[in-house]
Design an enzyme around this catalytic site. Structure first.
Site, PDB file in Angstrom:
ATOM      1  N   SER A 179       9.846 -30.307   3.035  1.00  0.00           N
ATOM      2  CA  SER A 179      11.104 -29.654   2.712  1.00  0.00           C
ATOM      3  C   SER A 179      11.172 -28.294   3.419  1.00  0.00           C
ATOM      4  CB  SER A 179      11.164 -29.526   1.199  1.00  0.00           C
ATOM      5  OG  SER A 179      12.450 -29.340   0.765  1.00  0.00           O
ATOM      6  N   ASP A 432      16.479 -40.213   1.988  1.00  0.00           N
ATOM      7  CA  ASP A 432      16.530 -38.792   1.664  1.00  0.00           C
ATOM      8  C   ASP A 432      17.722 -38.116   2.327  1.00  0.00           C
ATOM      9  OD1 ASP A 432      15.993 -36.169   1.058  1.00  0.00           O
ATOM     10  OD2 ASP A 432      14.379 -35.964   2.529  1.00  0.00           O
ATOM     11  N   HIS A 457      12.610 -38.177  -0.527  1.00  0.00           N
ATOM     12  CA  HIS A 457      12.169 -36.870  -0.032  1.00  0.00           C
ATOM     13  C   HIS A 457      10.638 -36.755   0.017  1.00  0.00           C
ATOM     14  CE1 HIS A 457      13.379 -32.929   1.183  1.00  0.00           C
ATOM     15  NE2 HIS A 457      12.739 -32.326   0.213  1.00  0.00           N
TER      16      HIS A 457
END
Ligand code: NAG
Ligand code: NAG
Ligand code: NAG
Ligand code: NAG
Ligand code: NAG
Length: 496
Positions: A179, A432, A457
């Site tokens: 991320s 994602d 994710h």
């Protein structure tokens, strides 16, 4: 006007639901807190040492000479010294112990690589606060909360570890992150190539910036996840917004909706309805980020393939009354909020609990990390909403007295012109929504994109699981293969 109404709502409500623009910005944040928080498999004991390093508050100027204590965690049980590799987690916007616990991939490969694990906390988050929590509201202090300063923290820490740890002098360091942390890993390799021999940037939306990818792609991915998870599931959600507007236009309708959704606080007016719709939109978006192939416990405990479970309630032709449609939406939302069956009411101020680092991330989104997002209601299942940079900037100004610089991330980090760099893996999950802003093709032989079609994710960074799809198993194997190559390259370079 819809958008205006929502923005008015912003002024009166909590940070979480400022406005759709802010909502969009907030979207990156949940991922950090929601992703990866599965219960630790008991067979994988985690043991590390917690250490602190004095970092300069400002690496780039000489007037502010203060320091803060940066927390970092070290696990060297399997480290082969001298010279064994170091896997360095570039912390993102939260408690580093939490990321450490939830990046099972690193724990699972430490032994085979003979690697030391280091997890470094991002400044201004967790314990690594140069100033008290309260001073977060202080602009002068927040001024040092930038990705450039965070990267410098990591480079300085790595330099220090290599100089002071016996046996680490020639240890190749590999940056790993997911991320925003994945963005930092990639950028660390780009900006400090002598510090790290390579980087794994998992689910890192380094292109979710102005002019790099279409602003609507993010919500298109969310929509595709619902479309493929049940008959007309996306169609019914697309239709639900008008149904909400219609039913909520009367006092009795507001009351009915509040009861149907078991809301903790009944909807009273148009502002409340705007907040309610944002909350639903964020709920569907969160589900897309955590659509994992096995039961997992994030901020909400969820069944395996949660969107399929949600869509069981939404798989019918749309020719039903608005009431029937919203009844189904309510049941679907409760999959997310009440899977355990212990929730007494639904709170529209919450889809993100554990708001560690919350304000800090807002500030970053309001300065360097402004990420344009938009919806059109046609290619996605949400109400149409343009990206309005000015409105977003005004919100930031009202909140922090700062305005975002839309083009800065591209100037500092190169946008799409990355071919001069090397040794970075960009992994992305097809489910994602953040994959929309990620690197989805091979740029060069050593700037590699790994796609995990069934992945949400940063699935690859999580502990392995019996129900993992083959694509994520393959991705992890390939990642380790690249790690070995980088390590080998580094050894060759130091011995010649
Ligand atoms: C991380 O895991 C350890 C035990 O393995 C636990 O004591 C600690 O509370 C966890 N920390 C976080 C932030 O999840
Ligand atoms: C609004 O809801 C009412 C009650 O369900 C329904 O009769 C009416 O057709 C709806 N109006 C629109 C424009 O959908
Ligand atoms: C959550 O589920 C339980 C068990 O099915 C139910 O009794 C309760 O009413 C539900 N809560 C909400 C808010 O719907
Ligand atoms: C709803 O969430 C907000 C924000 O976390 C919290 O302040 C409030 O107390 C919650 N309300 C209820 C009824 O739980
Ligand atoms: C990039 O190259 C690697 C190695 O050849 C390959 O496994 C991978 O599938 C490629 N990625 C894409 C998106 O084509």
């Amino acid at each position: 006007m819809e958008a205006g109404g929502r923005r008015d709502a912003a002024a009166v409500c909590s940070l979480l639901f400022l406005c759709l623009g802010c909502f969009h910005v907030i979207a990156l944040k949940p991922q950090l807190f929601r992703l990866g928080a599965s219960p630790l498999p008991s067979e994988t004991p985690i043991s590390y040492e917690t250490l602190y390093f004095d970092q300069k508050i400002d690496h780039f100027g000489f007037v502010e000479d203060g320091t803060f204590k940066q927390r970092y965690l070290v696990a060297d049980k399997y480290w082969k010294q001298p010279g064994g590799p170091i896997l360095f987690y570039t912390g993102n916007e939260g408690d580093i112990a939490w990321f450490c616990n939830n990046t099972g991939f690193m724990w699972e490969i430490a032994e085979e690589l003979g690697a030391m694990l280091v997890f470094a906390e991002h400044r201004y988050y967790g314990e690594s606060l140069p100033f008290g929590q309260d001073s977060h509201n202080d602009n002068k202090n927040l001024n040092f909360l930038t990705s450039e300063q965070a990267l410098a923290d990591y480079a300085v820490l790595i330099d220090n570890l290599k100089r002071t740890l016996p046996g680490a002098q020639h240890s190749p360091v590999i940056a790993i992150g997911g991320s925003y942390g994945g963005m930092l890993s990639a950028w660390l390799r780009m900006k400090y190539p002598h510090s790290v021999v390579g980087a794994l940037a998992s689910s890192a939306p380094i292109w979710q910036f102005s002019g790099m990818v279409p602003c609507g792609d993010f919500y298109k991915v969310v929509t595709q996840d619902f479309a493929r998870s049940g008959y007309n599931c996306d169609g019914n959600i697309r239709k639900s917004w008008k149904a909400i507007n219609n039913i909520s236009s009367t006092v009795s309708g507001l009351q009915w909706m509040s009861e149907e959704f078991s809301l903790c606080a009944p909807l009273k007016n148009k502002n409340d309805v705007g907040i309610f719709k944002n909350w639903l939109q964020e709920t569907w978006t969160n589900l897309a980020m955590v659509d994992y192939p096995y039961e997992a416990n994030f901020l909400q405990p969820l069944p395996r393939w949660p969107i399929q479970v949600v869509c069981k309630f939404l798989s019918f032709d749309s020719a039903v009354s608005d009431y029937q449609l919203l009844q189904a939406v309510s049941q679907a939302a409760k999959v997310y909020y009440n899977y355990t069956g212990i929730t007494s009411c639904l709170n529209t101020s919450q889809t993100a609990t554990g708001s560690l680092g919350f304000l800090g991330w807002f500030y970053q989104a309001c300065t360097e990390m402004a990420m344009p997002m938009c919806t059109d209601g046609v290619q996605d299942m949400f109400e149409a909403e343009d990206w309005n940079f000015q409105a977003f900037s005004d919100e930031c100004n009202a909140m922090f007295g700062v305005r975002p610089r839309a083009d800065w991330a591209g100037v500092v980090y190169g946008g799409k012109d990355l071919a001069s760099h090397s040794n970075i893996i960009f992994s992305n999950g097809g489910l994602d929504p953040w994959s929309a802003g990620g690197v989805s093709y091979n740029i060069t032989d050593s700037l590699v994109s790994i796609l995990i079609p069934e992945g949400a994710h940063h699935l690859d960074l999580r502990y392995s699981h019996d129900l993992d799809p083959p694509s994520v198993r393959a991705a992890r194997l390939l990642e380790v293969k690249y790690f070995r190559e980088w390590i080998k390259q580094a050894k060759t370079n130091t011995t010649t």
